[in-house]
Design an enzyme around this catalytic site. Structure first.
Site, PDB file in Angstrom:
ATOM      1  N   VAL A  13      -2.007  -5.508  -3.870  1.00  0.00           N
ATOM      2  CA  VAL A  13      -1.434  -6.986  -4.292  1.00  0.00           C
ATOM      3  C   VAL A  13      -2.361  -8.018  -4.131  1.00  0.00           C
ATOM      4  O   VAL A  13      -2.191  -8.973  -4.696  1.00  0.00           O
ATOM      5  CB  VAL A  13      -0.169  -7.016  -3.152  1.00  0.00           C
ATOM      6  CG1 VAL A  13       0.425  -8.368  -3.198  1.00  0.00           C
ATOM      7  CG2 VAL A  13       0.885  -5.939  -3.201  1.00  0.00           C
ATOM      8  N   LYS A  37     -11.780  -5.138   8.701  1.00  0.00           N
ATOM      9  CA  LYS A  37     -10.767  -4.017   8.000  1.00  0.00           C
ATOM     10  C   LYS A  37     -11.162  -2.806   8.583  1.00  0.00           C
ATOM     11  O   LYS A  37     -12.093  -2.232   8.286  1.00  0.00           O
ATOM     12  CB  LYS A  37     -10.987  -4.021   6.610  1.00  0.00           C
ATOM     13  CG  LYS A  37      -9.958  -3.159   5.825  1.00  0.00           C
ATOM     14  CD  LYS A  37      -9.973  -3.038   4.232  1.00  0.00           C
ATOM     15  CE  LYS A  37      -8.999  -2.215   3.693  1.00  0.00           C
ATOM     16  NZ  LYS A  37      -7.748  -2.762   3.646  1.00  0.00           N
ATOM     17  N   ALA A 114      -3.676  -2.500   5.740  1.00  0.00           N
ATOM     18  CA  ALA A 114      -3.714  -1.580   4.764  1.00  0.00           C
ATOM     19  C   ALA A 114      -2.286  -1.235   4.129  1.00  0.00           C
ATOM     20  O   ALA A 114      -1.456  -1.013   4.947  1.00  0.00           O
ATOM     21  CB  ALA A 114      -4.368  -0.136   5.128  1.00  0.00           C
TER      22      ALA A 114
END
EC number: 6.3.3.3
Length: 242
Positions: A13, A37, A114
């Site tokens: 996205v 991350k 995620a």
């Protein structure tokens, strides 16, 4: 602790672009902000096409890719499944440890999840469990097109049901020819969720530079609104430590 947890309504996205761009903009403003991350599937951390490498480039942090993302795997599956198939065991405790290590280097972190909040993440947690441990305000990245109202409102409701604060929504990949519908979706999301849409980030076609992305973030995202969160969190953290 201060910063943001960047999640989304789905995969692919635009979370990485948003997270990296926001971190880059805030670093330009003088904030000592890093990016994190915990798990990445689809690319190993050192792959320049992967999220860790893109976060490093966009944010401008000195952190190595394998420190931005300590757990990465080539296979493009949900992180829990990808790690399991690779014979690697990663727990919530493990990724929180690495988060705390990054906080030794930075005052704040922009953390990218995620996929969405209900994605199976570590072997013992979903993405939302990680977000709950960090207690950072969420930024929800969503598509601007058909279906986004339902996906975004459900994501916000799920986050709120788990006691999380949603700072705002950013619609990513907005095309000029679709702006009338995008604006309608923006209004509907705000009305149904009670959460502001803080930005309509344009669609980046083909190759794009760090400078182009950061300039777009400055132009199309309400940076001042997000800066209020950072300042308020820092004030609370300072008061709590006294």
């Amino acid at each position: 602790m201060s910063g943001f947890f960047i999640t989304a309504t789905d995969t692919e996205v635009g979370k990485t672009v948003v997270a990296g761009a926001l971190a880059g903009v805030f670093r330009e403003l003088g904030y000592n902000i890093g990016v994190y991350k915990a798990l990445q599937s689809g690319h190993v951390a050192s792959n320049p096409e992967g999220d860790a490498a893109r976060l490093k480039v966009l944010s401008g942090v000195p952190t190595k890719e394998d420190e931005i993302c300590p757990y990465s795997i080539e296979e493009p599956l949900a992180p829990r499944l990808a790690m399991k198939r690779a014979g690697r065991a990663v727990t919530l405790k493990d990724i929180i440890h690495h988060y705390n290590e990054r906080l030794k280097e930075f005052n704040s972190l922009f953390v990218e999840g995620a996929g969405g909040l209900a994605v199976p993440y570590t072997e013992d947690a979903l993405v939302i469990d990680f977000a709950k441990e960090l207690q950072l305000p969420l930024i929800v990245v969503a598509r601007p097109t058909l279906g986004t109202v339902n996906h975004t409102v459900l994501t916000i409701a799920y986050a709120k049901a788990h006691g999380l604060t949603v700072a705002g929504v950013i619609l990513s990949g907005c095309k000029e020819c679709e702006m009338e519908r995008v604006q309608e979706n923006k209004v509907m999301i705000e009305e149904l969720s009670g959460v502001p849409v803080l930005g309509l980030l344009p669609f980046f076609e083909g190759e794009f530079t760090k400078e182009e992305v950061l300039e777009s973030a400055k132009e199309y995202i309400m940076i001042s609104k997000l800066e209020e969160f950072i300042r308020n969190e820092s004030t609370v953290a300072h008061t709590s430590s006294n």
